[in-house]
Each structure stands twice: as C-alpha cells, then as structure tokens.
Design an enzyme around this catalytic site. Structure first.
Site, PDB file in Angstrom:
ATOM      1  N   ARG A 198       0.409  -1.431   0.137  1.00 36.47           N
ATOM      2  CA  ARG A 198      -0.178   0.193   0.101  1.00 36.47           C
ATOM      3  C   ARG A 198       1.165   1.086   0.288  1.00 36.47           C
ATOM      4  O   ARG A 198       1.752   1.652   0.492  1.00 36.47           O
ATOM      5  CB  ARG A 198      -0.824   0.188   0.653  1.00 36.47           C
ATOM      6  CG  ARG A 198      -1.646   0.877   1.647  1.00 36.47           C
ATOM      7  CD  ARG A 198      -2.846   0.934   2.460  1.00 36.47           C
ATOM      8  NE  ARG A 198      -3.825   2.305   2.636  1.00 36.47           N
ATOM      9  CZ  ARG A 198      -3.921   3.501   3.642  1.00 36.47           C
ATOM     10  NH1 ARG A 198      -3.564   2.286   4.371  1.00 36.47           N
ATOM     11  NH2 ARG A 198      -4.660   3.951   3.608  1.00 36.47           N
ATOM     12  N   HIS A 199       0.080   2.205  -0.587  1.00 39.98           N
ATOM     13  CA  HIS A 199       1.410   3.597  -1.106  1.00 39.98           C
ATOM     14  C   HIS A 199       1.366   4.280   0.846  1.00 39.98           C
ATOM     15  O   HIS A 199       0.744   3.125   1.975  1.00 39.98           O
ATOM     16  CB  HIS A 199       0.338   4.431  -1.627  1.00 39.98           C
ATOM     17  CG  HIS A 199      -1.091   4.820  -0.628  1.00 39.98           C
ATOM     18  ND1 HIS A 199      -1.079   5.308   0.659  1.00 39.98           N
ATOM     19  CD2 HIS A 199      -2.416   4.147  -1.280  1.00 39.98           C
ATOM     20  CE1 HIS A 199      -2.340   5.536   0.336  1.00 39.98           C
ATOM     21  NE2 HIS A 199      -3.423   5.072  -0.074  1.00 39.98           N
ATOM     22  N   GLY A 200       1.665   4.798   0.535  1.00 42.47           N
ATOM     23  CA  GLY A 200       2.562   5.130   2.423  1.00 42.47           C
ATOM     24  C   GLY A 200       1.767   6.434   2.543  1.00 42.47           C
ATOM     25  O   GLY A 200       1.111   6.949   2.113  1.00 42.47           O
ATOM     26  N   GLY A 214       0.039  -0.246  -4.461  1.00 40.73           N
ATOM     27  CA  GLY A 214      -1.708   0.415  -5.164  1.00 40.73           C
ATOM     28  C   GLY A 214      -2.164   0.523  -3.319  1.00 40.73           C
ATOM     29  O   GLY A 214      -1.649   1.219  -2.775  1.00 40.73           O
ATOM     30  N   ALA A 219       1.710   1.893   4.077  1.00 38.65           N
ATOM     31  CA  ALA A 219       2.766   0.956   3.882  1.00 38.65           C
ATOM     32  C   ALA A 219       2.619  -0.283   3.619  1.00 38.65           C
ATOM     33  O   ALA A 219       3.411  -0.905   3.753  1.00 38.65           O
ATOM     34  CB  ALA A 219       4.233   2.434   4.273  1.00 38.65           C
TER      35      ALA A 219
END
Ligand code: NAG
Ligand code: NAG
Length: 465
Positions: free
Chosen positions: A81-83, A351, A394
């Site tokens: 996952r994005h931060g 994602g 993240a």
C-alpha cells in the site's frame, strides 16, 4: 507559488519538524495513546514499533522455510500500500468545517482546563488545502524507501542492485499519484547512492484498481446503500452516540452541533498530525481509549462490508491480481535447465488498502467466525479483522517462494510478520503444490468477467468463500 511546489515545501517542513522538542520527552517520541486505533490511517510504526528506534532493523527469523531442506528464496511478490498521505479533499472540507465550529462555538467543558481547548480555539490552524487531496507526504516516501531497504536486507539475492539495474525486477503501480510516488520512493531505496534516478514502472489499474472496474462490485456494493447497512446502523447506534455526546461535552458544544462525521474528522485529525508531522495534536485530547475503540470499530465495519468478507464480490473482484501473482509464482517455481533464462526474482506491486483487503479476503485471511455488525460491538473486541493491524500506511503482503529439496515452498508475510495459509496451518512455509491445491477452486475459476459481469446481482453472490 504553484500548488505542487507549495505542497513539496510543506511536506519538507513537516519532515524537518519531528521530533518536535517541545512535544517530546528526550529520546521518546510523543505518541497519542489512541494511535493504534486509526484503522487505515494508522502508521506502520504502530504495527512494528521497533521501527521507531531503527527504521532499518530487520529480523531474518521471520523467514521460516524448514532449515533441514536447505531452502533459498527464488522469488518475491510484494503487494504494497502507498505510504502516509494527506487527507482527501472531502476530508479536508470536513476538517475546515470542524475547526470553524470549534473556533466559533466551543465553550469548554469538563476537563478542558488543560490548555488543549484553548489551543484548538485560538491557535490551531487548519493548514490543509484541498489541492493536497490524498497526495503522498514526505513521511510516506520515507516509509517506502525504508521498506525497500529492509526487504533488500531480507532478500539480498532477489532485490540485489544488479537485478534492479538489469531490470529483472518488475514494478507495477496504480495510476494514483500517491502510488506512483510510492513506487518511486521504493526504487530510490534500492538504488546505489549517487546514481541518477531512473524509474522503471508500469501503471496497471486493471491489476491494482480492479475494484472500480468490476461492475458487479460497483453496482452491488459501492453504490448500494443497503450493502453497507450495518455501518449506517452503527453510526446511529448507542455506542457511537455516546462518543458524540462525550466529545460534545469536552468541547462545551451542544450535542446537536456535532455529527458522527465531524467527530470522526477530529479523530482523523489526530491521526493526520501524527502521520504527517509526527506531532501529538491537541485534537487527540478529545478521545479516550474506549472512544477510540468505538471509532476504530466503525472503520472496521465499513472496510469489512465494503472491501472484505462482508460480500463475496468484494474479494472476487481481486481475481485478476490473484491470478497475476500465481502466474508469477508458477513461472518462478518451474524446474529449469541450466540453459533457461533465470526467473523473475521479484515483482513489486503498489496499490491501495482497497487493493490489499479484497486480496487478503480472497486468500481467506482475517475471517472471524461471526461477522461484525452494528449490534455485536461488545463481542468483537478480540476480532481478527482489525484494519489498524492489517492495512496501515505502507502495509504489505509478501509472497516468498523458496527453492527447497522437496520442491518449492511458499510463505506469506503481512507487514513483515509470518502469517499462515488458512487450511495449511501446520506449516509456516508449506509446499507450493499444497498451496495450489488449497486454492484450486480459485486457480481454476475466479474469472473476473464471470464474477463481475456475468451474474445477476439480485440473486446475490454466486460463490461462497
Ligand atoms: C528476532 O525474532 C525472534 C522471534 O521471531 C526473537 O526471538 C529474536 O530475539 C529477534 N531478534 C532480534 C535481534 O530482534
Ligand atoms: C444491494 O445489497 C443488498 C444487501 O447486500 C442485496 O441484497 C441487493 O441485491 C443489492 N442490490 C444490488 C442492485 O445489487
């Protein structure tokens, strides 16, 4: 100044701020007591607190292939996952509304003599602007860069500098700017010091934003109010109303001036100030531990019914990603002659929480015996489905394929901790063929078009998992 530049400057300033000397005891970051309850807005460090001391620390004992079989990792697929990110525009509007309400009308109530209310009323600035709309913050870049360094330390042969330079590692991302920025930060972590940044990634929303392309999901769940009925009921229910009442009284506001949405905005403000600026925000004082648990439950309810086990189509919409991952594993595990090209050592996919939750659910993870509903809050305290632990910023799901004497083995890690495959709990890294046998029904089926287009949604999900 352009808004992008302004954003960059703000993020830089925010990143220079921590640890704020005024807010912290020496050496100890000052973390709000409710920080582990922010659901999908939880910091990764709340799940792995040792990273607060050393963001590079790795413990190779998480790799659990049987020592007697002399295994070595041959492939890693990481779904990440994005931060940490800014609030979305919708939440920023709510934050402004809340902040104005408190400035104009909060009179102070019980326990408000501690200075935090004065801080909220006269000094706290709603510094968020709508153009920040969900973009990655500097802290979020750091999270992905450090994750890359830790994964390289765990898998030195797979994420080697040479493999990256020779483009053997695949990088795929969702098109959202916070994801593209995240995958760049991840690549920054893998690059040699001094090398010029060259980013090698492909955007693939079919794989990483499958949820918006699955008609059965969009019509049947996303746009369907009755699919999220439990969330709505809980919002109006006694636990939530009690929190609204307590917060109103702490602020000295008439209860009818506060809505559950505004209370949630205050709760998330506490989370944003922590995850973006590493500060203990005065907004955090509005909540005690039990309030935070109620608000956490509300977020979990929503994710459960909207993205996870609540409806079978939620997880089935991730079939393309599931198949993609197993195709990579199949290829990497296939016996090779010495003349064959070496397999892809790693595949990095970036994602959203909305990408990870359906996939984790499809794999059968974090499924409690009793689904969480609006009426069983009291019996759900020990639930496994806890998004604060599963999908913080993240968050990552790692598939580690090992080459072993008895054949390939597969291990799962969630947020760098080992997790066992449902149905194969006896071993931490079962034989890959046993994993395939467990998921046979999905490997042979789980067809995106059939699941997403082909069924009459009115008659409900056609496959019970
Ligand atoms: C690594 O983790 C194991 C348990 O998984 C623990 O016993 C050990 O102390 C840890 N080592 C370090 C250096 O943290
Ligand atoms: C909406 O959700 C309800 C409850 O899950 C379901 O029974 C109904 O079929 C759904 N409606 C559509 C149009 O899919």
């Amino acid at each position: 100044m352009s808004s992008a530049l302004l954003r960059a400057v703000c993020a830089l300033l925010a990143s220079l701020c921590p640890p704020c000397p005024a807010a912290s005891a020496p050496g100890l970051p000052h973390i709000p007591h409710i920080a582990a309850h922010f659901g999908t807005k939880t910091r990764y460090e709340e799940v792995n607190p040792h990273l607060l001391r050393d963001g590079l620390s790795v413990n190779a004992s998480v790799l659990r292939a049987p020592a007697a079989e002399r295994c070595s990792p041959v492939h890693l697929t990481a779904v990440i996952r994005h931060g940490s990110r800014y609030p979305t525009a919708k939440n920023i509007r709510r934050i402004r509304q809340l902040s104005e309400l408190v400035r104009r009308e909060a009179a102070g109530g019980s326990g408000a003599s501690d200075g935090w209310l004065e801080e909220l009323r006269s000094r706290w600035e709603a510094w968020y602007t709508e153009d920040m709309d969900g973009h990655l913050v500097m802290k979020g870049r750091d999270e992905l860069r450090l994750l890359a360094l830790r994964l390289r330390a765990l898998f030195p042969t797979l994420l080697s500098e040479e493999n990256v330079r020779k483009r053997r590692v695949a990088f795929l991302t969702s098109s959202k700017p916070r994801c593209v920025d995240s995958i760049e930060a991840f690549q920054d972590g893998l690059r040699r010091h001094g090398d010029t940044p060259v980013y090698e990634h492909e955007v693939d929303d079919h794989l990483l934003r499958f949820f918006e392309r699955c008609r059965g999901y969009v019509e049947g769940v996303e746009k369907n109010r009755s699919a999220l009925l439990e969330v709505e009921k809980f919002e109006k229910g006694e636990e939530m109303q009690a929190v609204v009442k307590k917060v109103a009284s702490r602020l000295g506001l008439p209860q009818h001036r506060l809505t559950p949405e505004l209370v949630e905005a205050a709760f998330f403000l506490c989370s944003y100030e922590l995850s973006i600026k590493s500060v203990h925000s005065p907004w955090c004082f509005l909540f005690d531990e039990s309030d935070a648990q109620v608000l956490e439950y509300k977020s979990d309810l929503k994710q459960y019914w909207k993205r996870s086990h609540g409806h079978a189509i939620n997880s089935m919409s991730s079939c393309p990603l599931f198949h993609h991952i197993f195709r990579s594993l199949d290829k990497a595990g296939r016996p090779r002659r010495s003349t064959d090209a070496s397999p892809e050592p790693a595949s990095i996919l970036v994602g959203h929480a909305e990408t990870l939750l359906p996939l984790l659910s499809l794999l059968g993870l974090y499924k409690d015996q009793t689904p969480p509903t609006a009426s069983n809050y009291q019996s759900q305290h020990r639930r496994r489905f806890r998004t604060s632990r599963i999908v913080p910023y993240a968050a990552n799901l790692l598939f580690v394929l090992y080459d072993c004497q008895r054949g390939p083995r597969l291990q799962l890690l969630v947020n760098e901790s080992p997790v066992r495959f449902p149905g194969l709990e006896a071993e931490e890294a079962p034989l890959y063929r046993d994993v395939r046998a467990t998921y046979r029904h999905l490997l042979d089926g789980c067809d995106f078009h059939q699941e997403c287009e082909g069924i009459l949604w009115g008659r409900g999900p056609n496959i019970e998992l």
